[in-house]
Design a protein around this motif. Structure first.
Motif, PDB file in Angstrom:
ATOM      1  N   ARG A   1      35.130  43.220 -63.527  1.00  0.00           N
ATOM      2  CA  ARG A   1      33.988  43.879 -63.865  1.00  0.00           C
ATOM      3  C   ARG A   1      32.640  42.993 -64.065  1.00  0.00           C
ATOM      4  O   ARG A   1      32.920  42.093 -64.467  1.00  0.00           O
ATOM      5  N   ALA A   2      31.631  43.274 -63.297  1.00  0.00           N
ATOM      6  CA  ALA A   2      30.531  42.525 -63.274  1.00  0.00           C
ATOM      7  C   ALA A   2      29.836  42.523 -64.852  1.00  0.00           C
ATOM      8  O   ALA A   2      29.804  43.712 -65.348  1.00  0.00           O
ATOM      9  N   VAL A   3      29.707  41.486 -65.312  1.00  0.00           N
ATOM     10  CA  VAL A   3      28.859  41.550 -66.698  1.00  0.00           C
ATOM     11  C   VAL A   3      27.573  40.680 -66.711  1.00  0.00           C
ATOM     12  O   VAL A   3      26.633  41.332 -67.018  1.00  0.00           O
TER      13      VAL A   3
ATOM     14  N   TRP B   1      27.339  42.044 -55.165  1.00  0.00           N
ATOM     15  CA  TRP B   1      27.726  42.879 -56.588  1.00  0.00           C
ATOM     16  C   TRP B   1      26.213  43.468 -57.039  1.00  0.00           C
ATOM     17  O   TRP B   1      25.144  42.713 -56.846  1.00  0.00           O
ATOM     18  N   ARG B   2      26.301  44.583 -57.749  1.00  0.00           N
ATOM     19  CA  ARG B   2      25.358  45.165 -58.435  1.00  0.00           C
ATOM     20  C   ARG B   2      25.900  45.249 -59.908  1.00  0.00           C
ATOM     21  O   ARG B   2      26.980  45.454 -60.037  1.00  0.00           O
ATOM     22  N   ASP B   3      24.967  45.439 -60.879  1.00  0.00           N
ATOM     23  CA  ASP B   3      25.352  46.029 -62.186  1.00  0.00           C
ATOM     24  C   ASP B   3      25.960  47.075 -62.323  1.00  0.00           C
ATOM     25  O   ASP B   3      25.676  48.045 -61.506  1.00  0.00           O
ATOM     26  N   GLY B   4      26.989  47.174 -62.832  1.00  0.00           N
ATOM     27  CA  GLY B   4      28.028  48.429 -63.085  1.00  0.00           C
ATOM     28  C   GLY B   4      28.968  48.533 -62.031  1.00  0.00           C
ATOM     29  O   GLY B   4      29.727  49.320 -61.792  1.00  0.00           O
ATOM     30  N   ASP B   5      29.127  47.369 -61.366  1.00  0.00           N
ATOM     31  CA  ASP B   5      30.201  47.101 -60.247  1.00  0.00           C
ATOM     32  C   ASP B   5      31.573  46.929 -60.867  1.00  0.00           C
ATOM     33  O   ASP B   5      31.935  45.991 -61.658  1.00  0.00           O
ATOM     34  N   ILE B   6      32.513  47.380 -60.299  1.00  0.00           N
ATOM     35  CA  ILE B   6      33.988  46.961 -60.516  1.00  0.00           C
ATOM     36  C   ILE B   6      34.728  46.890 -59.176  1.00  0.00           C
ATOM     37  O   ILE B   6      34.703  47.762 -58.356  1.00  0.00           O
ATOM     38  N   ALA B   7      35.536  45.665 -58.904  1.00  0.00           N
ATOM     39  CA  ALA B   7      36.338  45.671 -57.868  1.00  0.00           C
ATOM     40  C   ALA B   7      37.708  45.641 -58.572  1.00  0.00           C
ATOM     41  O   ALA B   7      37.990  45.098 -59.353  1.00  0.00           O
ATOM     42  N   ILE B   8      38.817  46.139 -57.715  1.00  0.00           N
ATOM     43  CA  ILE B   8      40.040  46.313 -57.833  1.00  0.00           C
ATOM     44  C   ILE B   8      40.892  45.824 -56.472  1.00  0.00           C
ATOM     45  O   ILE B   8      40.549  46.209 -55.247  1.00  0.00           O
TER      46      ILE B   8
ATOM     47  N   VAL C   1      41.349  46.391 -51.244  1.00  0.00           N
ATOM     48  CA  VAL C   1      40.337  46.030 -52.216  1.00  0.00           C
ATOM     49  C   VAL C   1      39.306  47.420 -52.242  1.00  0.00           C
ATOM     50  O   VAL C   1      38.894  47.893 -51.232  1.00  0.00           O
ATOM     51  N   VAL C   2      39.277  47.883 -53.367  1.00  0.00           N
ATOM     52  CA  VAL C   2      38.241  49.257 -53.596  1.00  0.00           C
ATOM     53  C   VAL C   2      37.341  48.755 -54.728  1.00  0.00           C
ATOM     54  O   VAL C   2      37.394  48.058 -55.620  1.00  0.00           O
TER      55      VAL C   2
ATOM     56  N   ASP D   1      32.722  48.620 -70.967  1.00  0.00           N
ATOM     57  CA  ASP D   1      32.843  47.566 -72.039  1.00  0.00           C
ATOM     58  C   ASP D   1      34.326  47.047 -71.699  1.00  0.00           C
ATOM     59  O   ASP D   1      35.094  47.471 -70.938  1.00  0.00           O
ATOM     60  N   ASP D   2      34.794  45.782 -72.378  1.00  0.00           N
ATOM     61  CA  ASP D   2      36.030  45.452 -72.302  1.00  0.00           C
ATOM     62  C   ASP D   2      37.123  46.309 -72.510  1.00  0.00           C
ATOM     63  O   ASP D   2      38.132  46.477 -71.922  1.00  0.00           O
ATOM     64  N   ALA D   3      36.836  47.103 -73.468  1.00  0.00           N
ATOM     65  CA  ALA D   3      37.964  48.235 -74.107  1.00  0.00           C
ATOM     66  C   ALA D   3      38.304  49.232 -72.836  1.00  0.00           C
ATOM     67  O   ALA D   3      39.278  49.620 -72.376  1.00  0.00           O
ATOM     68  N   ALA D   4      37.022  49.730 -72.220  1.00  0.00           N
ATOM     69  CA  ALA D   4      37.149  50.563 -71.196  1.00  0.00           C
ATOM     70  C   ALA D   4      37.699  50.091 -70.292  1.00  0.00           C
ATOM     71  O   ALA D   4      38.686  50.985 -69.524  1.00  0.00           O
ATOM     72  N   GLN D   5      37.426  48.833 -69.739  1.00  0.00           N
ATOM     73  CA  GLN D   5      38.142  48.293 -68.650  1.00  0.00           C
ATOM     74  C   GLN D   5      39.711  48.025 -68.742  1.00  0.00           C
ATOM     75  O   GLN D   5      40.442  48.390 -68.034  1.00  0.00           O
ATOM     76  N   ARG D   6      39.976  47.685 -69.874  1.00  0.00           N
ATOM     77  CA  ARG D   6      41.614  47.454 -70.402  1.00  0.00           C
ATOM     78  C   ARG D   6      42.033  48.863 -70.314  1.00  0.00           C
ATOM     79  O   ARG D   6      43.358  48.982 -69.798  1.00  0.00           O
ATOM     80  N   ALA D   7      41.503  49.981 -71.045  1.00  0.00           N
ATOM     81  CA  ALA D   7      42.316  51.049 -70.903  1.00  0.00           C
ATOM     82  C   ALA D   7      42.363  51.888 -69.452  1.00  0.00           C
ATOM     83  O   ALA D   7      43.548  52.248 -69.184  1.00  0.00           O
ATOM     84  N   PHE D   8      41.394  51.539 -68.688  1.00  0.00           N
ATOM     85  CA  PHE D   8      41.269  52.097 -67.125  1.00  0.00           C
ATOM     86  C   PHE D   8      42.378  51.234 -66.626  1.00  0.00           C
ATOM     87  O   PHE D   8      43.359  51.665 -65.663  1.00  0.00           O
ATOM     88  N   ALA D   9      42.643  49.868 -66.590  1.00  0.00           N
ATOM     89  CA  ALA D   9      43.426  49.064 -66.176  1.00  0.00           C
ATOM     90  C   ALA D   9      44.982  49.350 -66.582  1.00  0.00           C
ATOM     91  O   ALA D   9      45.672  49.444 -65.755  1.00  0.00           O
TER      92      ALA D   9
END
Length: 317
Positions: A127-129, A256-263, A59-60, A69-77
């Motif tokens: 992604r934290a919302v 979690w903090r605002d702006g965090d993403i876990a993979i 896990v990273v 946002d959702d679009a950036a998250q999906r593009a990255f994924a």
């Protein structure tokens, strides 16, 4: 150690990381990645190193991704793999996003995502919302490290076991004292949607990781029974192995903090969202990536018993 695992570790030791920074969170699982701003335009070298860090650390975490946002998250994924539908049975938002909203239920039990289908997702991007002012941490366990530290006699036993996983498990057994007087209407509706299509799949208790060749324990709360054992023996064996998976030494807990993403590598982890934030709002958005069909130590693949998951996800190469 398998030849595949030895070759992977030797290659990783030589190449190192050049595009990103990788800082361990604990000895056995978890790392924070630096030098990454998620979007769909990351170069191939950076994407390759993120993938490698994920497989190595299971896990990273990425900090400071408030722009996403959702679009950036999906593009990255999509750079890391092929996004699946949000869920086999639960309706999600557009673009493969599944909202994880405390108002609809809390996933406060140890599990690997979607193990009740044959094509278990390879990874998830979360992604934290909306975060509560306190609590709401998530814990991951390294199921490959758990297998590696298991007594050799128990390894030999687990290597030969198979388990049936199902999306229809006993929610009533998990009800809190607060819910005895009646279950929340939204939560009840979510549970009904979750189970409106029945899935059952027979998986090996020990699966072989398709990238590293590591063996890991494939368990969690979707397990209904161990194949060929009585109910009592099945529960005893499950509890023995599951208890070992979630030993604190095998885990990492993330605040979690605002702006965090876990993979996380869904092929070698379990996770647990700790419900310690009272009735405060908590919402995260998850995208899962298509995975392969698990194989046992002798190369036998998992097999579906009920339900067809082809609409949910392709089978990853």
């Amino acid at each position: 150690m398998t030849t595949q695992l030895r070759a992977y570790r030797e290659t990783a030791a030589v190449t190192g990381y050049r595009s990103i920074t990788v800082d361990r969170v604990s000895a056995n699982i978890g790392a924070v990645l630096g030098g990454v701003r998620i979007d769909g335009d990351l170069d191939a070298a950076t994407v390759s190193e993120i993938r490698r860090a994920l497989v190595e650390h299971k896990v990273v975490f990425l900090r400071g991704q408030q722009h996403a946002d959702d679009a950036a998250q999906r593009a990255f994924a999509s750079l890391l793999g092929t996004p699946t539908l949000p869920h086999p049975t639960v309706t999600g938002a557009d673009n493969s996003v599944l909202p994880i909203d405390a108002a609809e239920g809390k996933a406060n039990s140890w599990h690997t995502d979607v193990t009740f289908v044959d094509r278990i997702p390879s990874a998830s991007v979360l992604r934290a919302v909306t975060l509560p002012p306190y609590g709401g941490t998530t814990t991951w366990a390294n199921t490959a490290h758990a297998y590696a530290t298991l007594n050799p006699a128990l390894q030999a036993l687990a290597d030969r076991l198979w388990a049936v996983h199902s999306n229809l498990y006993d929610y009533a057994a998990e009800r809190t004292e607060k819910a005895i007087g009646g279950i929340d209407v939204k939560e009840e509706a979510y549970r009904a949607e979750f189970g409106h299509i029945e899935y059952e799949t027979e998986h090996p208790v020990v699966r072989v990781h398709p990238v590293t060749g590591e063996r890991s324990l494939l368990l969690g709360h979707f397990v209904r029974r161990i194949v060929g054992l009585s109910t009592r023996d099945s529960q005893d064996i499950f509890n023995l192995l599951q208890r070992h998976v979630i030993r604190l030494e095998h885990t990492v807990q993330w605040s979690w903090r605002d702006g965090d993403i876990a993979i996380w590598d869904n092929r070698a982890t379990q996770h647990y969202a700790i419900a310690d934030y009272d009735d405060q709002p908590r919402r995260l958005h998850r995208i899962t990536l298509a995975g392969d069909i698990p194989v046992s130590v002798d190369g036998t693949p998992s097999r579906p018993l009920k339900g067809d998951a082809s609409h949910f996800s392709p089978i990853a190469a």
